[in-house]
Design an enzyme around this catalytic site. Structure first.
Site: not given
Ligand code: IFM
Length: 444
Positions: A21, A162-163, A118
Site C-alpha cells: 500500500q 495480517n487479517e 499483509h
Molecule cells: O487498508 C486496509 C488494510 O490493508 C487492512 N485493514 C483495513 C485497512 C482499511 O481498509
C-alpha cells in the site's frame, strides 16, 4: 476518558502501513500481477498501485515525521515477494533493506511492529496454489526463518499474517461471486486474494455495507469463509511462529485479526454468535497460544435474527461507505479479550477512518481513544494503539479513500502531516515523557 485516567507507562502510540500500500512497484507480487491483468476500467480495480507513495525509498522521511510528531511506534510490513521473488531465491538486498528499516525505527525511538504478510504473496506462491497448497505452511515458515534475520535487529512484536480472517473471507467471496477476475497464474486459484482485495476495497460500490471492514460488494454481509483456507492459515501461522521462536526465542509472535464488531439486535444473540464464529472467533481462538494479538477495528455490523443489517439510514458514512462508529475499537478489544483470555496482551494494530475532512478523523480518533482508555481502565491488557494509517495510501484498488494521518502528493511524494497527526503525536509524546500526567485525547 474515564475520570483520572492515565495511559500506562510504556503504552505504544503509533501508526501503521503495509508494504504493497505504500512502497510502490511491488512487481513480484500476486497483486501486482492482478493489477496488470485487470486493465483499465476493470470493475474491481479503479487504479493500479504503481509507485504507491514511494515509501520503499522514502521510509527514512516517513519515520522522521512520525518520530518528530511524537509517536513511539511504527507498524510496517516486510514484503515476502521482495524477499523471495522466486521460490528459493532470497534477495539479500531486500533483506538488507528491511534490516535498515528496523534499525532506522529503533534509532528514532520508534518501536517497530513488523508484519510478515499483509495480503500480498509472491506470485510464484499464489500460482502454485496459495495457502491451500499442501506445503504452504512450510514455505511460509521458511520465509519466516529468513525474516528472523531482519527481526533480529531488535524487533519485539512480529505479526505473522495480517487479517487472516479477511484472507479466508475473500477467498470465499471469489468462490461465491465466481468473479472471473483475471488470474495471472492461469491456475484458477491464483488471484483469489488479489482480486478479492480489490473488490473489497472498491469505494465506488453504492450503499456499500461493510461488515466490519473491507467488503461491501455482497449485500449486508460477508460470505462464509472457506474452511479449508481457514485451517491452512492457522497451520501457516503456527508453522511460522515455531520457525520464528526457533530462530529467536525473544520474539513476541502474534497475528492481527479484522474485528467486525458484530452487535446482536435483541433476540439475535445466537445468530450473531453463529455469524461471528467462522468469520472472526476461530481466528481469535487460534491466538490463545500467542504472545499477543492484534485488534483491527473500524466500524460495526449489527446482526438481526436473519443476519447482518445495513447501517442505520441516518448514519454518517466514511469514504469507504462504512458507518462512522468510533466506539468500535473498544467493542473489538472486549470481544477479543473475551476469547483470548487475560494472558494474551492486545495491541490495537489498526483503527482509523477514510475521510477527506481531517476534522472527522480527529473526532473519530478522539472517540476511539476514549474507548481504548475505558478498556484499559477496566483492566484489559492493552499495550498500544497504532492508527491506520500513517500515510494516505493505496486502498486495494483506489487511492481515493484517504486513511492517512499524513497526506502525500502523488506526483512529488511530498508528505504533509494533518492536524490529526499533530494531535495524536502530541498525545503520544506526552504519554511517553510523562506517563503519569498525560493529557486527554484530542478533542473531537
Ligand atoms: O487498508 C486496509 C488494510 O490493508 C487492512 N485493514 C483495513 C485497512 C482499511 O481498509
Amino acid at each position: 476518558m474515564p475520570a483520572g485516567f492515565r495511559w500506562p507507562a510504556g503504552f505504544l502510540f503509533g501508526a501503521s502501513t503495509a508494504p504493497h500500500q505504500v512502497e510502490g512497484n511491488n512487481t513480484s507480487s500476486d497483486m501486482w500481477a492482478f493489477e496488470r491483468a485487470a486493465g483499465p476500467g476493470h470493475p474491481l480495480l479503479k487504479e493500479r498501485s504503481g509507485d504507491a507513495v514511494d515509501s520503499y525509498h522514502r521510509w527514512p522521511e516517513d519515520m522522521d515525521l512520525l518520530a518528530g510528531l511524537g509517536f513511539s511506534a511504527y507498524r510496517f510490513g516486510i514484503e515476502w515477494a521482495r524477499i523471495e521473488p522466486e521460490q528459493g531465491h532470497v534477495s539479500r538486498a531486500a533483506v538488507a533493506h528491511y534490516r535498515a528499516m528496523v534499525r532506522g525505527a529503533l534509532d528514532r525511538g520508534l518501536t517497530p511492529v513488523v508484519t510478515l504478510h499483509h495480503f500480498t504473496s509472491p506470485l510464484w506462491f499464489t500460482a502454485r496454489g496459495g495457502w491451500t497448497a499442501p506445503d504452504a505452511p512450510e514455505l511460509f515458515a521458511a520465509y519466516a526463518t529468513t525474516a528472523a534475520e531482519i527481526l533480529g535487529e531488535g524487533v519485539e512484536y512480529v505479526a505473522t499474517l495480517n487479517e487472516p480472517n479477511m484472507i479466508a473471507v475473500m477467498q470465499g467471496f471469489l468462490q461465491a461471486a465466481a468473479s472471473g477476475a483475471a488470474d495471472p497464474s492461469g491456475s484458477g486459484s491464483g488471484t483469489d486474494l488479489a482480486a478479492a482485495a480489490a473488490a473489497a476495497a472498491d469505494p465506488e460500490v453504492p450503499d456499500r455495507h461493510i461488515p466490519g471492514q473491507e467488503h461491501g460488494a455482497v449485500a449486508h454481509g460477508l460470505p462464509a469463509p472457506d474452511p479449508a483456507v481457514t485451517e491452512a492459515l492457522i497451520r501457516a501461522h503456527r508453522a511460522a511462529r515455531a520457525a520464528l521462536k526457533a530462530a529467536d526465542p525473544r520474539l513476541k509472535v502474534g497475528w492481527t485479526v479484522a474485528n467486525q464488531v458484530y452487535q446482536a439486535e435483541p433476540g439475535a444473540e445466537a445468530a450473531a454468535a453463529a455469524y461471528s464464529g467462522p468469520r472472526e472467533d476461530v481466528f481469535l481462538a487460534a491466538a490463545r497460544e500467542d504472545d499477543w494479538v492484534g485488534v483491527q477495528a473500524y466500524t460495526r455490523t449489527r446482526i438481526g435474527p436473519d443476519g447482518p443489517l445495513p447501517a442505520p439510514a441516518d448514519a454518517e458514512r466514511t469514504l469507504t461507505g462504512w458507518e462512522f462508529y468510533p466506539p468500535s475499537v473498544g467493542h473489538a478489544i472486549r470481544h477479543t479479550a473475551g476469547i483470548v483470555g487475560p494472558d494474551v496482551p492486545i495491541l490495537v494494530t489498526e483503527n482509523g477512518i477514510a475521510t477527506a475532512d481531517d476534522t472527522r478523523r480527529v473526532a473519530y480518533t478522539s472517540g476511539a481513544l476514549a474507548a481504548v482508555a475505558e478498556a484499559v481502565a477496566d483492566g484489559i491488557d492493552v499495550r498500544g494503539y497504532l492508527h491506520w494509517s500513517a500515510l494516505d495510501n493505496y486502498e486495494w484498488g483506489s487511492y481515493r479513500p484517504t486513511f492517512g494521518l499524513i497526506a502525500v502528493d502523488r506526483e512529488t511524494f511530498e508528505r504533509t502531516p494533518k492536524e490529526s497527526a499533530r494531535l495524536l503525536g502530541a498525545l503520544a509524546a506526552a504519554a511517553r515523557t510523562a506517563p503519569t500526567d498525560a493529557p486527554d485525547a484530542p478533542a473531537g
